[in-house]
Design a protein around this motif. Sequence first.
Motif, PDB file in Angstrom:
ATOM      1  N   VAL A 159       0.848  -1.201   0.000  1.00 24.97           N
ATOM      2  CA  VAL A 159       0.000   0.000   0.000  1.00 24.97           C
ATOM      3  C   VAL A 159       0.887   1.256   0.000  1.00 24.97           C
ATOM      4  CG1 VAL A 159      -1.742   1.306   1.304  1.00 24.97           C
ATOM      5  CG2 VAL A 159      -1.900  -1.195   1.153  1.00 24.97           C
ATOM      6  N   ALA A 160       1.947   1.209   0.804  1.00 29.76           N
ATOM      7  CA  ALA A 160       2.870   2.354   0.850  1.00 29.76           C
ATOM      8  C   ALA A 160       3.468   2.610  -0.528  1.00 29.76           C
ATOM      9  CB  ALA A 160       3.976   2.084   1.869  1.00 29.76           C
ATOM     10  N   ALA A 161       3.878   1.537  -1.196  1.00 30.33           N
ATOM     11  CA  ALA A 161       4.484   1.702  -2.526  1.00 30.33           C
ATOM     12  C   ALA A 161       3.477   2.296  -3.508  1.00 30.33           C
ATOM     13  CB  ALA A 161       4.988   0.355  -3.032  1.00 30.33           C
ATOM     14  N   ALA A 162       2.219   1.857  -3.394  1.00 27.83           N
ATOM     15  CA  ALA A 162       1.187   2.345  -4.320  1.00 27.83           C
ATOM     16  C   ALA A 162       0.844   3.814  -4.085  1.00 27.83           C
ATOM     17  CB  ALA A 162      -0.078   1.497  -4.176  1.00 27.83           C
ATOM     18  N   MET A 163       1.137   4.314  -2.885  1.00 34.37           N
ATOM     19  CA  MET A 163       0.776   5.688  -2.556  1.00 34.37           C
ATOM     20  C   MET A 163       1.824   6.706  -3.001  1.00 34.37           C
ATOM     21  SD  MET A 163      -0.874   5.212   1.249  1.00 34.37           S
ATOM     22  CE  MET A 163      -1.378   6.911   1.499  1.00 34.37           C
ATOM     23  N   GLU A 164       2.911   6.227  -3.562  1.00 32.01           N
ATOM     24  CA  GLU A 164       4.001   7.143  -3.889  1.00 32.01           C
ATOM     25  C   GLU A 164       3.687   8.053  -5.089  1.00 32.01           C
ATOM     26  OE1 GLU A 164       7.981   8.275  -2.909  1.00 32.01           O
ATOM     27  OE2 GLU A 164       7.591   6.183  -2.532  1.00 32.01           O
ATOM     28  N   GLY A 186       5.278  10.290 -18.786  1.00 35.04           N
ATOM     29  CA  GLY A 186       5.474   8.847 -18.634  1.00 35.04           C
ATOM     30  C   GLY A 186       6.840   8.532 -18.068  1.00 35.04           C
ATOM     31  N   ALA A 187       7.864   9.195 -18.598  1.00 38.78           N
ATOM     32  CA  ALA A 187       9.227   8.947 -18.125  1.00 38.78           C
ATOM     33  C   ALA A 187       9.362   9.360 -16.665  1.00 38.78           C
ATOM     34  CB  ALA A 187      10.224   9.717 -18.986  1.00 38.78           C
ATOM     35  N   LEU A 188       8.732  10.473 -16.351  1.00 44.82           N
ATOM     36  CA  LEU A 188       8.794  10.985 -14.980  1.00 44.82           C
ATOM     37  C   LEU A 188       8.163  10.009 -13.989  1.00 44.82           C
ATOM     38  CD1 LEU A 188       9.462  13.542 -13.288  1.00 44.82           C
ATOM     39  CD2 LEU A 188       7.105  14.213 -13.630  1.00 44.82           C
ATOM     40  N   LEU A 189       6.967   9.527 -14.328  1.00 42.15           N
ATOM     41  CA  LEU A 189       6.265   8.618 -13.424  1.00 42.15           C
ATOM     42  C   LEU A 189       6.991   7.283 -13.308  1.00 42.15           C
ATOM     43  CD1 LEU A 189       2.562   9.371 -14.364  1.00 42.15           C
ATOM     44  CD2 LEU A 189       3.864  10.202 -12.417  1.00 42.15           C
ATOM     45  N   ARG A 190       7.608   6.857 -14.411  1.00 41.39           N
ATOM     46  CA  ARG A 190       8.370   5.614 -14.354  1.00 41.39           C
ATOM     47  C   ARG A 190       9.554   5.771 -13.396  1.00 41.39           C
ATOM     48  NH1 ARG A 190       9.804   5.217 -19.399  1.00 41.39           N
ATOM     49  NH2 ARG A 190      11.911   5.942 -19.045  1.00 41.39           N
ATOM     50  N   GLU A 191      10.213   6.923 -13.439  1.00 44.44           N
ATOM     51  CA  GLU A 191      11.351   7.146 -12.548  1.00 44.44           C
ATOM     52  C   GLU A 191      10.914   7.134 -11.089  1.00 44.44           C
ATOM     53  OE1 GLU A 191      13.927  10.427 -13.438  1.00 44.44           O
ATOM     54  OE2 GLU A 191      14.016   9.860 -15.540  1.00 44.44           O
ATOM     55  N   VAL A 192       9.758   7.752 -10.821  1.00 51.02           N
ATOM     56  CA  VAL A 192       9.279   7.781  -9.436  1.00 51.02           C
ATOM     57  C   VAL A 192       8.862   6.377  -9.000  1.00 51.02           C
ATOM     58  CG1 VAL A 192       7.506   8.678  -7.883  1.00 51.02           C
ATOM     59  CG2 VAL A 192       8.552  10.169  -9.570  1.00 51.02           C
ATOM     60  N   ALA A 193       8.140   5.685  -9.868  1.00 50.03           N
ATOM     61  CA  ALA A 193       7.648   4.345  -9.509  1.00 50.03           C
ATOM     62  C   ALA A 193       8.799   3.363  -9.290  1.00 50.03           C
ATOM     63  CB  ALA A 193       6.715   3.832 -10.602  1.00 50.03           C
ATOM     64  N   ILE A 242      12.117  12.505  -0.593  1.00 43.69           N
ATOM     65  CA  ILE A 242      13.177  11.903  -1.411  1.00 43.69           C
ATOM     66  C   ILE A 242      12.704  11.781  -2.868  1.00 43.69           C
ATOM     67  CG2 ILE A 242      14.640   9.876  -1.784  1.00 43.69           C
ATOM     68  CD1 ILE A 242      14.605   9.446   1.241  1.00 43.69           C
ATOM     69  N   ALA A 243      11.651  11.005  -3.097  1.00 42.98           N
ATOM     70  CA  ALA A 243      11.224  10.749  -4.479  1.00 42.98           C
ATOM     71  C   ALA A 243      10.536  11.963  -5.106  1.00 42.98           C
ATOM     72  CB  ALA A 243      10.286   9.548  -4.513  1.00 42.98           C
ATOM     73  N   VAL A 244       9.601  12.565  -4.378  1.00 43.13           N
ATOM     74  CA  VAL A 244       8.836  13.671  -4.965  1.00 43.13           C
ATOM     75  C   VAL A 244       9.697  14.915  -5.236  1.00 43.13           C
ATOM     76  CG1 VAL A 244       6.871  15.230  -4.635  1.00 43.13           C
ATOM     77  CG2 VAL A 244       6.655  12.820  -4.095  1.00 43.13           C
ATOM     78  N   PRO A 245      10.601  15.305  -4.316  1.00 45.78           N
ATOM     79  CA  PRO A 245      11.422  16.478  -4.649  1.00 45.78           C
ATOM     80  C   PRO A 245      12.156  16.328  -5.980  1.00 45.78           C
ATOM     81  CG  PRO A 245      11.693  15.935  -2.344  1.00 45.78           C
ATOM     82  CD  PRO A 245      10.862  14.831  -2.944  1.00 45.78           C
ATOM     83  N   ALA A 246      12.710  15.137  -6.225  1.00 47.38           N
ATOM     84  CA  ALA A 246      13.426  14.933  -7.490  1.00 47.38           C
ATOM     85  C   ALA A 246      12.457  15.046  -8.669  1.00 47.38           C
ATOM     86  CB  ALA A 246      14.114  13.569  -7.485  1.00 47.38           C
ATOM     87  N   ALA A 247      11.267  14.463  -8.527  1.00 47.02           N
ATOM     88  CA  ALA A 247      10.277  14.525  -9.610  1.00 47.02           C
ATOM     89  C   ALA A 247       9.830  15.967  -9.844  1.00 47.02           C
ATOM     90  CB  ALA A 247       9.073  13.651  -9.264  1.00 47.02           C
ATOM     91  N   MET A 248       9.674  16.729  -8.784  1.00 51.31           N
ATOM     92  CA  MET A 248       9.223  18.117  -8.926  1.00 51.31           C
ATOM     93  C   MET A 248      10.281  18.997  -9.582  1.00 51.31           C
ATOM     94  SD  MET A 248       6.107  18.509  -8.041  1.00 51.31           S
ATOM     95  CE  MET A 248       5.758  16.903  -8.714  1.00 51.31           C
ATOM     96  N   ARG A 249      11.551  18.658  -9.379  1.00 45.38           N
ATOM     97  CA  ARG A 249      12.602  19.442 -10.043  1.00 45.38           C
ATOM     98  C   ARG A 249      12.537  19.262 -11.556  1.00 45.38           C
ATOM     99  NH1 ARG A 249      12.569  23.100  -8.639  1.00 45.38           N
ATOM    100  NH2 ARG A 249      14.485  23.821  -9.601  1.00 45.38           N
ATOM    101  N   LEU A 250      12.020  18.125 -11.970  1.00 43.61           N
ATOM    102  CA  LEU A 250      11.892  17.875 -13.405  1.00 43.61           C
ATOM    103  C   LEU A 250      10.558  18.399 -13.937  1.00 43.61           C
ATOM    104  CD1 LEU A 250      13.226  14.223 -13.369  1.00 43.61           C
ATOM    105  CD2 LEU A 250      14.402  16.212 -14.306  1.00 43.61           C
ATOM    106  N   ALA A 251       9.501  18.210 -13.173  1.00 39.19           N
ATOM    107  CA  ALA A 251       8.165  18.538 -13.672  1.00 39.19           C
ATOM    108  C   ALA A 251       7.787  19.992 -13.445  1.00 39.19           C
ATOM    109  CB  ALA A 251       7.138  17.636 -13.009  1.00 39.19           C
ATOM    110  N   LEU A 252       8.157  20.536 -12.310  1.00 43.99           N
ATOM    111  CA  LEU A 252       7.816  21.926 -11.989  1.00 43.99           C
ATOM    112  C   LEU A 252       9.084  22.680 -11.563  1.00 43.99           C
ATOM    113  CD1 LEU A 252       4.546  21.356  -9.870  1.00 43.99           C
ATOM    114  CD2 LEU A 252       4.692  22.052 -12.263  1.00 43.99           C
ATOM    115  N   PRO A 253      10.002  22.892 -12.509  1.00 50.09           N
ATOM    116  CA  PRO A 253      11.296  23.488 -12.127  1.00 50.09           C
ATOM    117  C   PRO A 253      11.186  24.926 -11.635  1.00 50.09           C
ATOM    118  CG  PRO A 253      11.119  23.267 -14.511  1.00 50.09           C
ATOM    119  CD  PRO A 253       9.956  22.548 -13.940  1.00 50.09           C
ATOM    120  N   GLN A 254      10.046  25.596 -11.948  1.00 48.73           N
ATOM    121  CA  GLN A 254       9.906  26.979 -11.459  1.00 48.73           C
ATOM    122  C   GLN A 254       9.671  27.020  -9.957  1.00 48.73           C
ATOM    123  OE1 GLN A 254       7.941  25.290 -13.552  1.00 48.73           O
ATOM    124  NE2 GLN A 254       6.966  26.616 -15.058  1.00 48.73           N
TER     125      GLN A 254
END
Lengths: 324, 103
Positions: free
Chosen positions: A134-139, A164-171, A277-289
């Motif tokens: 469940v924890a993994a699915a909530m990421e 797609g690439a972004l979500l794959r990296e997070v998953a 950990i995971a979301v900050p990296a994803a946000m730097r790619l998705a919402l760099p502003q």
Amino acid sequence: MFELALQNLLSPMVLFFVLGLAAALARSDLTVPEAVAKLLALYLLMAIGFKGGAEVAHHGVDGTLVATLAAGILLSFATPVLAYAILRGTTRLDPVNAAAVAAHYGSISAVTLVAVTGVLTQLGIAWDGYMVAVAAAMETPAIVAALLIARGRSGGDEPGESRGALLREVAFNGSIVILVGAFLIGAVTGARGAGLLKPFLVDAFPGVLCLFLLDMGLVAGRGLAQGRRYLSPAVTGFAIVMPLIGAVLAGGLAWAIGLSKGSTAVLITLAASASYIAVPAAMRLALPQANPAVALTLSLGVTFPFNLLVGIPLYIALAGRITA
Amino acid sequence: MQTFPKKRIEIVVEAPLLRRITARLAETGVGGWTVVPVLAGHGQHGDWTAEGQIGTASQMVMLITVVDAVRLDAVLDGVFALVSRQIGVVTVSDVAVVRPERF
């Protein structure tokens, strides 16, 4: 409730965290080498993943697994929407920063999961092994929600980034891979594997958790010191109130599903935690502003210590009331 | 010894973007690059240090590549499309190399 809170505050894990926090705020040169910290995190995620898998192998799964997975995904998707509305209504954060912060609060903190399972084990409260899944699915759903919010505000997709690439990296980020991988190994090897690895994955767990939380205290303290200028009363209040809102939502869903006390406490804690950990990296790619320091200071510098010191005993007490 | 003029590009950027930049360099035909970790710095937002940062989101890296002047604009256009909204610095300087066929 008070006794539980006191017991939590005076546990070696929390005291080592406080030691790290105090050392960082006092500008001590105490450090845990980065490679060691990564190894400790790997060990802890491997331990709870394996334990969860072995427990599933022993007890099997039933319909509550699917219902709990659905509840976790729903929480992860809905929390950012709520968080965004609260942030825009009560703070001066602009839409992009509010969306980035909202994503952090919809996703989960694997370290907080480790901490709550440590406390539950100390208290002798059982939790269902599938909560690891469940924890993994909530990421990731939180990231999708935040991107939809940001797109809604800007009127189009962010250029140059493949969702797609972004979500794959997070998953497939390292934390999730070791957590889910160890869960599957635990499920396959069952009691035989659990017996074989008990001295390593069970007996050594509390000591390793102490050392890891010492490092987390240092990291949180330094983040707090560096990001203090972003902590207006409104955003600091959000970082404390939002976990409580998440806890109430998760508590309601856990009650509706009929989860056990331990699993209710885990679901509540997951919903109340914020990723750093995971979301900050994803946000730097998705919402760099978005300014990365804002979300990281809130999730790591305010919400994580709050959850560890106050939240977890509160969530366990709430789980007790819900399942009484 | 005979030397040959080339362009050296230095990109200081947030670590999460590194894989995308190297992919873009490869797409534009750049044959080699070097990546080094960034330890600390000071900029518009004050001091920054890699010490105590958690995860890759807060780490910075420096990518160094040397290209022929003919290829410079194409490489910079590709890189700039990725880094223009990120934290970081891109610089270009004139350098001399002894093995021109490699760049």
